[in-house]
Enzyme design. Structure first.
Site, PDB file in Angstrom:
ATOM      1  N   ARG A  97     -51.254  42.798 -10.732  1.00 49.93           N
ATOM      2  CA  ARG A  97     -51.069  43.825 -11.429  1.00 49.93           C
ATOM      3  C   ARG A  97     -52.192  44.037 -12.500  1.00 49.93           C
ATOM      4  O   ARG A  97     -51.942  44.656 -13.815  1.00 49.93           O
ATOM      5  CB  ARG A  97     -49.795  44.105 -12.162  1.00 49.93           C
ATOM      6  CG  ARG A  97     -48.354  43.860 -11.176  1.00 49.93           C
ATOM      7  CD  ARG A  97     -48.034  45.482 -10.666  1.00 49.93           C
ATOM      8  NE  ARG A  97     -46.936  45.607  -9.645  1.00 49.93           N
ATOM      9  CZ  ARG A  97     -45.922  45.958 -10.073  1.00 49.93           C
ATOM     10  NH1 ARG A  97     -45.573  45.938 -11.305  1.00 49.93           N
ATOM     11  NH2 ARG A  97     -44.844  45.953  -9.221  1.00 49.93           N
ATOM     12  N   TYR A 150     -36.194  46.641  -0.241  1.00 49.15           N
ATOM     13  CA  TYR A 150     -36.118  48.119  -0.980  1.00 49.15           C
ATOM     14  C   TYR A 150     -35.529  49.100   0.002  1.00 49.15           C
ATOM     15  O   TYR A 150     -35.013  50.378  -0.534  1.00 49.15           O
ATOM     16  CB  TYR A 150     -37.857  48.569  -1.314  1.00 49.15           C
ATOM     17  CG  TYR A 150     -38.147  47.540  -2.704  1.00 49.15           C
ATOM     18  CD1 TYR A 150     -37.669  48.068  -3.995  1.00 49.15           C
ATOM     19  CD2 TYR A 150     -38.796  46.483  -2.478  1.00 49.15           C
ATOM     20  CE1 TYR A 150     -38.117  47.044  -5.142  1.00 49.15           C
ATOM     21  CE2 TYR A 150     -39.134  45.603  -3.598  1.00 49.15           C
ATOM     22  CZ  TYR A 150     -39.011  45.806  -5.011  1.00 49.15           C
ATOM     23  OH  TYR A 150     -39.118  45.169  -5.839  1.00 49.15           O
ATOM     24  N   ASP A 184     -49.508  50.286  -3.695  1.00 46.13           N
ATOM     25  CA  ASP A 184     -48.237  49.524  -3.878  1.00 46.13           C
ATOM     26  C   ASP A 184     -47.615  48.923  -2.441  1.00 46.13           C
ATOM     27  O   ASP A 184     -48.318  49.517  -1.480  1.00 46.13           O
ATOM     28  CB  ASP A 184     -47.067  50.535  -4.308  1.00 46.13           C
ATOM     29  CG  ASP A 184     -46.006  49.863  -4.784  1.00 46.13           C
ATOM     30  OD1 ASP A 184     -45.948  49.525  -6.184  1.00 46.13           O
ATOM     31  OD2 ASP A 184     -45.275  49.746  -4.202  1.00 46.13           O
ATOM     32  N   ARG A 234     -50.043  49.556 -16.483  1.00 43.83           N
ATOM     33  CA  ARG A 234     -49.596  50.383 -17.853  1.00 43.83           C
ATOM     34  C   ARG A 234     -49.998  49.721 -19.161  1.00 43.83           C
ATOM     35  O   ARG A 234     -50.293  50.326 -20.028  1.00 43.83           O
ATOM     36  CB  ARG A 234     -48.276  50.736 -17.960  1.00 43.83           C
ATOM     37  CG  ARG A 234     -47.625  51.669 -16.795  1.00 43.83           C
ATOM     38  CD  ARG A 234     -46.541  51.776 -16.409  1.00 43.83           C
ATOM     39  NE  ARG A 234     -46.116  50.498 -15.637  1.00 43.83           N
ATOM     40  CZ  ARG A 234     -44.875  50.167 -15.171  1.00 43.83           C
ATOM     41  NH1 ARG A 234     -43.882  50.872 -15.456  1.00 43.83           N
ATOM     42  NH2 ARG A 234     -44.869  48.951 -14.778  1.00 43.83           N
ATOM     43  N   ARG A 276     -52.461  58.054 -15.853  1.00 46.58           N
ATOM     44  CA  ARG A 276     -51.028  58.289 -15.568  1.00 46.58           C
ATOM     45  C   ARG A 276     -50.105  59.607 -16.340  1.00 46.58           C
ATOM     46  O   ARG A 276     -49.105  59.971 -15.716  1.00 46.58           O
ATOM     47  CB  ARG A 276     -50.268  56.864 -16.158  1.00 46.58           C
ATOM     48  CG  ARG A 276     -48.791  56.753 -15.241  1.00 46.58           C
ATOM     49  CD  ARG A 276     -48.660  56.753 -14.186  1.00 46.58           C
ATOM     50  NE  ARG A 276     -47.172  56.354 -13.533  1.00 46.58           N
ATOM     51  CZ  ARG A 276     -46.306  57.350 -13.530  1.00 46.58           C
ATOM     52  NH1 ARG A 276     -46.326  58.696 -13.669  1.00 46.58           N
ATOM     53  NH2 ARG A 276     -45.107  56.982 -13.070  1.00 46.58           N
TER      54      ARG A 276
HETATM   55  O1  CP3 Z   1     -52.000  44.336  -8.849  1.00 46.68           O
HETATM   56  C1  CP3 Z   1     -52.482  45.193  -8.674  1.00 46.68           C
HETATM   57  O2  CP3 Z   1     -53.132  45.746  -9.831  1.00 46.68           O
HETATM   58  C2  CP3 Z   1     -52.604  46.128  -7.684  1.00 46.68           C
HETATM   59  C3  CP3 Z   1     -51.514  47.174  -7.365  1.00 46.68           C
HETATM   60  C4  CP3 Z   1     -50.106  46.843  -7.266  1.00 46.68           C
HETATM   61  C5  CP3 Z   1     -48.980  47.487  -7.757  1.00 46.68           C
HETATM   62  N1  CP3 Z   1     -47.788  46.789  -7.219  1.00 46.68           N
HETATM   63  C6  CP3 Z   1     -49.169  48.669  -8.810  1.00 46.68           C
HETATM   64  C7  CP3 Z   1     -48.089  49.117  -9.606  1.00 46.68           C
HETATM   65  C8  CP3 Z   1     -49.550  45.893  -6.354  1.00 46.68           C
HETATM   66  C9  CP3 Z   1     -50.239  44.588  -5.721  1.00 46.68           C
HETATM   67  C10 CP3 Z   1     -48.231  45.915  -6.476  1.00 46.68           C
HETATM   68  C11 CP3 Z   1     -47.197  45.308  -5.659  1.00 46.68           C
HETATM   69  C12 CP3 Z   1     -45.832  45.336  -5.865  1.00 46.68           C
HETATM   70  N2  CP3 Z   1     -45.159  46.739  -5.905  1.00 46.68           N
HETATM   71  C13 CP3 Z   1     -44.770  44.407  -5.668  1.00 46.68           C
HETATM   72  C14 CP3 Z   1     -45.018  42.990  -5.345  1.00 46.68           C
HETATM   73  C15 CP3 Z   1     -45.659  42.185  -6.449  1.00 46.68           C
HETATM   74  C16 CP3 Z   1     -44.626  41.922  -7.454  1.00 46.68           C
HETATM   75  O3  CP3 Z   1     -44.947  42.422  -8.584  1.00 46.68           O
HETATM   76  O4  CP3 Z   1     -43.560  41.483  -7.435  1.00 46.68           O
HETATM   77  C17 CP3 Z   1     -43.689  45.061  -5.569  1.00 46.68           C
HETATM   78  C18 CP3 Z   1     -42.282  44.108  -5.661  1.00 46.68           C
HETATM   79  C19 CP3 Z   1     -43.623  46.396  -5.832  1.00 46.68           C
HETATM   80  C20 CP3 Z   1     -42.704  47.450  -5.803  1.00 46.68           C
HETATM   81  C21 CP3 Z   1     -42.860  48.085  -7.089  1.00 46.68           C
HETATM   82  N3  CP3 Z   1     -43.857  48.921  -7.715  1.00 46.68           N
HETATM   83  C22 CP3 Z   1     -41.976  48.073  -8.226  1.00 46.68           C
HETATM   84  C23 CP3 Z   1     -40.568  47.238  -8.295  1.00 46.68           C
HETATM   85  C24 CP3 Z   1     -42.513  48.977  -9.341  1.00 46.68           C
HETATM   86  C25 CP3 Z   1     -41.701  49.213 -10.494  1.00 46.68           C
HETATM   87  C26 CP3 Z   1     -41.801  48.151 -11.508  1.00 46.68           C
HETATM   88  C27 CP3 Z   1     -42.838  48.449 -12.530  1.00 46.68           C
HETATM   89  O5  CP3 Z   1     -43.644  47.694 -12.610  1.00 46.68           O
HETATM   90  O6  CP3 Z   1     -42.792  49.700 -12.722  1.00 46.68           O
HETATM   91  C28 CP3 Z   1     -43.618  49.459  -8.727  1.00 46.68           C
HETATM   92  C29 CP3 Z   1     -44.442  50.430  -9.691  1.00 46.68           C
HETATM   93  C30 CP3 Z   1     -45.813  49.905  -9.870  1.00 46.68           C
HETATM   94  N4  CP3 Z   1     -46.472  49.384  -8.917  1.00 46.68           N
HETATM   95  C31 CP3 Z   1     -46.730  50.200 -10.951  1.00 46.68           C
HETATM   96  C32 CP3 Z   1     -47.824  49.795 -10.748  1.00 46.68           C
HETATM   97  C33 CP3 Z   1     -49.228  50.150 -11.505  1.00 46.68           C
HETATM   98  C34 CP3 Z   1     -46.174  51.056 -12.320  1.00 46.68           C
HETATM   99  C35 CP3 Z   1     -46.300  52.318 -11.653  1.00 46.68           C
HETATM  100  C36 CP3 Z   1     -46.259  53.505 -13.125  1.00 46.68           C
HETATM  101  O7  CP3 Z   1     -47.250  53.647 -13.584  1.00 46.68           O
HETATM  102  O8  CP3 Z   1     -45.213  53.946 -13.467  1.00 46.68           O
END
Ligand code: CP3
Length: 345
Positions: free
Chosen positions: A22, A147, A71, A26, A35
């Site tokens: 990640r 999910y 994502d 944010r 964003r």
């Molecule tokens: O790693 C990186 O920088 C690459 C981008 C990336 C994101 N999500 C961006 C993201 C990657 C590789 C993921 C993987 C992901 N997404 C996983 C597996 C890894 C882990 O963290 O367990 C999972 C389970 C998801 C599903 C997901 N996406 C959730 C549960 C959430 C909400 C939680 C949160 O952090 O807000 C997201 C949103 C998300 N994915 C954001 C980002 C930058 C935040 C979105 C925003 O800006 O509102």
């Protein structure tokens, strides 16, 4: 020449490569500036924005690898899940799969078209990244399925387990769809030019050993068998909470094992066969520590892993949104400073 790619092949590197899960997100003001103007899915679906967001942490910290800004739920979205990211709640899917007829409502065809924005983002990124390798990724079928079944995040995956134990044929059919789509999706990314792949199975650790075999090992193996990977793009598997099942993980044709923050990395490093790279595993919460404690925790990992070729520094899960970027800068500084003892002598 990339020390990240060298490490995935277990070649010795002058210091461990570092990237963090990640890393675009944010906690960076430059991410929040985008964003504020765009929706999360809108950002992912716009290749120029996805490329720009991917580059932000590379510019700021000089990480040794970039990970595509996207994502794991893009595949669910492409299959017809009605996906939204809701403030303070995370992903929400309004048409969850809880029966065979729910599954039949999903679209069954060409994901390539529906995910072409990913190919375009990769193509835009490659020249901009220069020598920095690009990691593509997908979720593993079990985590993505969870999910799609729960309709969002869940603490214990109760609805998913209800489906597994009461309608195994529905779960089997959903997983089958996801195996094929995920393999196609990863093949698309490899064709578009990613230098490495990481598969995320975030919720694999919530399964019993028997179900782990059925819903984690078997489908991931099926995906790996479907990959067309002539150049041998290295594959990392991050299956959170599954270190206890390491013997099964190392039967899979992957090159790097990603470790979560809970395990002792030294013990795991002695356990995992030498032909695997090892990635991890600083507790993301350590980024809230004092600079002194942070330094001690980072150095402890670096020293423990100094004699293992193929070690890649990372967190043991994604960075949290309220972390101070100065803390990340400290971690990067410590890793950059570190000289592998064995190489020096
Ligand atoms: O790693 C990186 O920088 C690459 C981008 C990336 C994101 N999500 C961006 C993201 C990657 C590789 C993921 C993987 C992901 N997404 C996983 C597996 C890894 C882990 O963290 O367990 C999972 C389970 C998801 C599903 C997901 N996406 C959730 C549960 C959430 C909400 C939680 C949160 O952090 O807000 C997201 C949103 C998300 N994915 C954001 C980002 C930058 C935040 C979105 C925003 O800006 O509102």
């Amino acid at each position: 020449m990339s020390i990240y790619l060298d490490a995935t092949r277990c070649r010795r590197t002058p210091r461990p490569p570092i990237w963090i899960m990640r890393q675009a997100g944010r906690y960076l003001a430059e991410y929040r500036a985008f964003r504020d103007k765009y929706g999360f899915l809108e950002m992912i679906r716009t290749p120029e924005i996805a490329a720009e967001i991917t580059l932000q942490p590379i510019r700021r910290f000089g990480f040794d690898a970039a990970i595509l800004f996207s994502d794991i739920l893009t595949v669910a979205d492409a299959l017809g899940a009605d996906l939204n990211f809701v403030e303070a709640k995370g992903p929400v899917i309004s048409n969850p799969v809880r029966s065979m007829s729910d599954l039949d409502q999903l679209v069954g065809h060409d994901l390539r078209d529906r995910l072409s924005y990913v190919t375009q983002a990769i193509q835009a990124l490659k020249p901009a990244l220069g020598a920095t390798p690009l990691i593509g990724f997908s979720g593993a079928p079990f985590t993505v399925a969870s999910y799609m079944i729960e309709g969002g995040s869940s603490r214990d995956l109760k609805t998913t387990k209800q489906l597994i134990y009461s309608q195994p044929e529905t779960m089997e059919a959903l997983m089958d769809r996801l195996v094929k789509s995920t393999a196609d999706y990863l093949n698309m990314q490899i064709e578009a030019g990613v230098d490495a792949i990481q598969i995320f199975d975030t919720w694999a650790g919530l399964l019993s050993y028997a179900e782990f075999q059925t819903w984690v090992i078997k489908p991931i193996r099926a995906i790996l068998n479907r990959l067309r990977n002539p150049a041998g793009v290295p594959i990392t598997l991050f299956a959170k909470g599954t270190a206890l099942f390491w013997q099964d993980l190392v039967q899979l044709p992957v090159q790097v094992i990603g470790l979560d923050w809970q395990v002792d990395i030294g013990t795991m490093s002695r356990t995992i066969p030498a032909e695997f790279g090892v990635q991890g595993n600083l507790d993301p919460m350590v980024l809230y520590a004092t600079p002194e404690i942070l330094e001690a925790k980072v150095n402890q990992i670096l020293e423990t892993m100094a004699d293992r070729p193929g070690y890649i520094f990372n967190l043991g899960h994604g960075i949290l949104p309220d972390v101070d970027p100065a803390q990340v800068q400290r971690v990067v500084g410590l890793v950059h400073q570190f000289e592998n003892e064995r190489i020096r002598t």
